[in-house]
Write a protein that holds these residues in place. Structure first.
Motif, PDB file in Angstrom:
ATOM      1  N   GLU A   1     -49.096 -27.849  16.189  1.00 16.54           N
ATOM      2  CA  GLU A   1     -48.035 -28.841  16.399  1.00 16.54           C
ATOM      3  C   GLU A   1     -46.784 -28.156  16.936  1.00 16.54           C
ATOM      4  O   GLU A   1     -46.144 -28.644  17.863  1.00 16.54           O
ATOM      5  N   GLU A   2     -46.440 -27.026  16.356  1.00 18.28           N
ATOM      6  CA  GLU A   2     -45.269 -26.267  16.779  1.00 18.28           C
ATOM      7  C   GLU A   2     -45.479 -25.723  18.198  1.00 18.28           C
ATOM      8  O   GLU A   2     -44.573 -25.735  19.028  1.00 18.28           O
ATOM      9  N   PHE A   3     -46.691 -25.272  18.474  1.00 17.43           N
ATOM     10  CA  PHE A   3     -47.020 -24.713  19.792  1.00 17.43           C
ATOM     11  C   PHE A   3     -46.804 -25.744  20.901  1.00 17.43           C
ATOM     12  O   PHE A   3     -46.312 -25.413  21.978  1.00 17.43           O
ATOM     13  N   LYS A   4     -47.145 -26.994  20.645  1.00 13.40           N
ATOM     14  CA  LYS A   4     -47.000 -28.057  21.656  1.00 13.40           C
ATOM     15  C   LYS A   4     -45.553 -28.231  22.100  1.00 13.40           C
ATOM     16  O   LYS A   4     -45.285 -28.702  23.187  1.00 13.40           O
ATOM     17  N   LYS A   5     -44.617 -27.850  21.248  1.00 14.55           N
ATOM     18  CA  LYS A   5     -43.184 -28.003  21.553  1.00 14.55           C
ATOM     19  C   LYS A   5     -42.606 -26.773  22.257  1.00 14.55           C
ATOM     20  O   LYS A   5     -41.443 -26.760  22.634  1.00 14.55           O
ATOM     21  N   THR A   6     -43.418 -25.738  22.413  1.00  9.02           N
ATOM     22  CA  THR A   6     -42.942 -24.472  22.974  1.00  9.02           C
ATOM     23  C   THR A   6     -42.620 -24.610  24.459  1.00  9.02           C
ATOM     24  O   THR A   6     -43.396 -25.187  25.214  1.00  9.02           O
ATOM     25  N   GLN A   7     -41.485 -24.084  24.849  1.00  7.94           N
ATOM     26  CA  GLN A   7     -41.038 -24.108  26.249  1.00  7.94           C
ATOM     27  C   GLN A   7     -41.135 -22.708  26.834  1.00  7.94           C
ATOM     28  O   GLN A   7     -40.908 -21.727  26.144  1.00  7.94           O
ATOM     29  N   GLY A   8     -41.459 -22.626  28.099  1.00 14.45           N
ATOM     30  CA  GLY A   8     -41.481 -21.336  28.791  1.00 14.45           C
ATOM     31  C   GLY A   8     -42.821 -20.631  28.658  1.00 14.45           C
ATOM     32  O   GLY A   8     -43.395 -20.559  27.575  1.00 14.45           O
ATOM     33  N   LYS A   9     -43.311 -20.115  29.793  1.00 17.61           N
ATOM     34  CA  LYS A   9     -44.635 -19.479  29.813  1.00 17.61           C
ATOM     35  C   LYS A   9     -44.716 -18.261  28.891  1.00 17.61           C
ATOM     36  O   LYS A   9     -45.695 -18.090  28.176  1.00 17.61           O
ATOM     37  N   LYS A  10     -43.664 -17.438  28.895  1.00 21.11           N
ATOM     38  CA  LYS A  10     -43.691 -16.218  28.071  1.00 21.11           C
ATOM     39  C   LYS A  10     -43.774 -16.564  26.581  1.00 21.11           C
ATOM     40  O   LYS A  10     -44.590 -16.001  25.854  1.00 21.11           O
ATOM     41  N   GLN A  11     -42.944 -17.535  26.132  1.00 25.27           N
ATOM     42  CA  GLN A  11     -42.979 -17.940  24.728  1.00 25.27           C
ATOM     43  C   GLN A  11     -44.342 -18.562  24.391  1.00 25.27           C
ATOM     44  O   GLN A  11     -44.880 -18.342  23.312  1.00 25.27           O
ATOM     45  N   MET A  12     -44.870 -19.346  25.340  1.00 18.44           N
ATOM     46  CA  MET A  12     -46.188 -19.955  25.109  1.00 18.44           C
ATOM     47  C   MET A  12     -47.264 -18.884  24.956  1.00 18.44           C
ATOM     48  O   MET A  12     -48.122 -18.987  24.089  1.00 18.44           O
ATOM     49  N   GLN A  13     -47.209 -17.867  25.815  1.00 20.23           N
ATOM     50  CA  GLN A  13     -48.203 -16.792  25.730  1.00 20.23           C
ATOM     51  C   GLN A  13     -48.111 -16.079  24.386  1.00 20.23           C
ATOM     52  O   GLN A  13     -49.129 -15.794  23.762  1.00 20.23           O
ATOM     53  N   GLU A  14     -46.870 -15.810  23.942  1.00 23.70           N
ATOM     54  CA  GLU A  14     -46.676 -15.128  22.662  1.00 23.70           C
ATOM     55  C   GLU A  14     -47.203 -15.965  21.495  1.00 23.70           C
ATOM     56  O   GLU A  14     -47.909 -15.455  20.626  1.00 23.70           O
ATOM     57  N   LYS A  15     -46.833 -17.265  21.482  1.00 22.41           N
ATOM     58  CA  LYS A  15     -47.273 -18.135  20.386  1.00 22.41           C
ATOM     59  C   LYS A  15     -48.779 -18.356  20.423  1.00 22.41           C
ATOM     60  O   LYS A  15     -49.431 -18.406  19.381  1.00 22.41           O
ATOM     61  N   ALA A  16     -49.331 -18.517  21.637  1.00 26.50           N
ATOM     62  CA  ALA A  16     -50.778 -18.718  21.781  1.00 26.50           C
ATOM     63  C   ALA A  16     -51.531 -17.503  21.237  1.00 26.50           C
ATOM     64  O   ALA A  16     -52.526 -17.641  20.515  1.00 26.50           O
ATOM     65  N   LYS A  17     -51.024 -16.312  21.565  1.00 28.68           N
ATOM     66  CA  LYS A  17     -51.665 -15.080  21.077  1.00 28.68           C
ATOM     67  C   LYS A  17     -51.583 -15.008  19.553  1.00 28.68           C
ATOM     68  O   LYS A  17     -52.549 -14.642  18.883  1.00 28.68           O
ATOM     69  N   GLU A  18     -50.412 -15.390  19.025  1.00 28.20           N
ATOM     70  CA  GLU A  18     -50.227 -15.376  17.572  1.00 28.20           C
ATOM     71  C   GLU A  18     -51.223 -16.334  16.890  1.00 28.20           C
ATOM     72  O   GLU A  18     -51.861 -15.970  15.896  1.00 28.20           O
ATOM     73  N   ILE A  19     -51.369 -17.524  17.440  1.00 30.15           N
ATOM     74  CA  ILE A  19     -52.313 -18.500  16.881  1.00 30.15           C
ATOM     75  C   ILE A  19     -53.735 -17.962  16.977  1.00 30.15           C
ATOM     76  O   ILE A  19     -54.505 -18.011  16.023  1.00 30.15           O
ATOM     77  N   TYR A  20     -54.069 -17.415  18.144  1.00 25.43           N
ATOM     78  CA  TYR A  20     -55.412 -16.876  18.348  1.00 25.43           C
ATOM     79  C   TYR A  20     -55.705 -15.749  17.357  1.00 25.43           C
ATOM     80  O   TYR A  20     -56.734 -15.755  16.681  1.00 25.43           O
ATOM     81  N   MET A  21     -54.778 -14.802  17.257  1.00 29.39           N
ATOM     82  CA  MET A  21     -54.999 -13.638  16.382  1.00 29.39           C
ATOM     83  C   MET A  21     -55.001 -14.019  14.901  1.00 29.39           C
ATOM     84  O   MET A  21     -55.715 -13.418  14.104  1.00 29.39           O
TER      85      MET A  21
END
Length: 174
Positions: free
Chosen positions: A68-88
Motif C-alpha cells: 500500500e505504501e509502495f503504491k504512493k511512492t514517487q520517483g523511479k529511484k525511490q520506487m526502485q529502493e522500496k521495491a528492492k526492500e519489499i522483495y528482500m
C-alpha cells in the motif's frame, strides 16, 4: 424483528450533515464489517498484527501494508529502493519475513529494474485474500478482538458515558 436502514440524502443531523448508520460504527463494530475497514483503522491494524504475531503470520499484513505504501511512492529511484526492500524482506528465497504467494519461485530481482506502482498488486491481492478468508475470520473470534469488543460495549453502556452524552446534548441544544 427486521430492521431496514435506508440512506436518504434528505435526512440530516442537527448540524446539517447527512445522517447514516455507517457513521456511527467505530472500533470493533467497524472492524467486524470487513477486512478493508479493519485495515483502514490504525488501531485495527495494530490489533490484527498482535493476533497475527501469535499465529506466526504477521508478515502477511506487513507485506500488504508495505505494498500500500509502495503504491504512493514517487520517483523511479525511490520506487526502485522500496521495491528492492519489499522483495528482500518478503519475496526473495532468503527473505527474513517471507510471505507464501503463488508463483514465488519464478520471481527474481530482474523485476526490480523497471518498478511501477502496481508491480506487486497480484501478490498483494493473494495475501489479502489469504488474510480475508483465513486469519481475519479467526481474528473476529479471538480473545484479542472479543475482549476489545467487550470493553467498548461496557464503555458505551456505562452511566458516565450516558451522562456525558446527555450533558453534551444539553450544551448543543440550548
Amino acid at each position: 424483528v427486521f430492521s431496514f436502514l435506508f440512506f436518504s440524502p434528505e435526512i440530516n443531523d442537527s448540524e446539517g450533515h447527512p445522517s447514516s448508520s455507517h457513521q456511527t460504527l467505530k472500533g470493533t463494530s467497524k472492524w467486524a464489517t470487513s477486512l478493508e475497514n479493519l485495515l483502514e483503522d490504525p488501531e485495527g491494524v495494530k490489533r490484527f498484527r498482535e493476533f497475527l504475531k501469535k499465529e506466526f503470520s504477521e508478515e502477511n499484513v506487513l507485506f500488504w501494508l508495505a505494498c500500500e505504501e509502495f503504491k504512493k511512492t514517487q520517483g523511479k529511484k525511490q520506487m526502485q529502493e522500496k521495491a528492492k526492500e519489499i522483495y528482500m524482506t518478503f519475496l526473495s528465497s532468503k527473505a527474513s519475513s517471507q510471505v507464501n504467494v503463488e508463483g514465488q519461485s519464478r520471481l527474481n530481482e530482474t523485476i526490480l529494474e523497471t518498478p511501477h506502482p502496481l508491480m506487486f498488486q497480484k501478490l498483494q491481492d493473494q495475501i489479502f485474500n489469504l488474510m480475508k478468508y483465513d486469519s481475519y475470520s479467526r481474528f473476529l473470534k479471538s480473545d484479542i478482538f472479543l475482549n476489545l469488543k467487550k470493553c467498548e460495549e461496557q464503555e458505551e453502556s456505562s452511566p458516565e458515558a450516558q451522562t456525558a452524552a446527555k450533558r453534551a446534548s444539553r450544551i448543543y441544544n440550548t
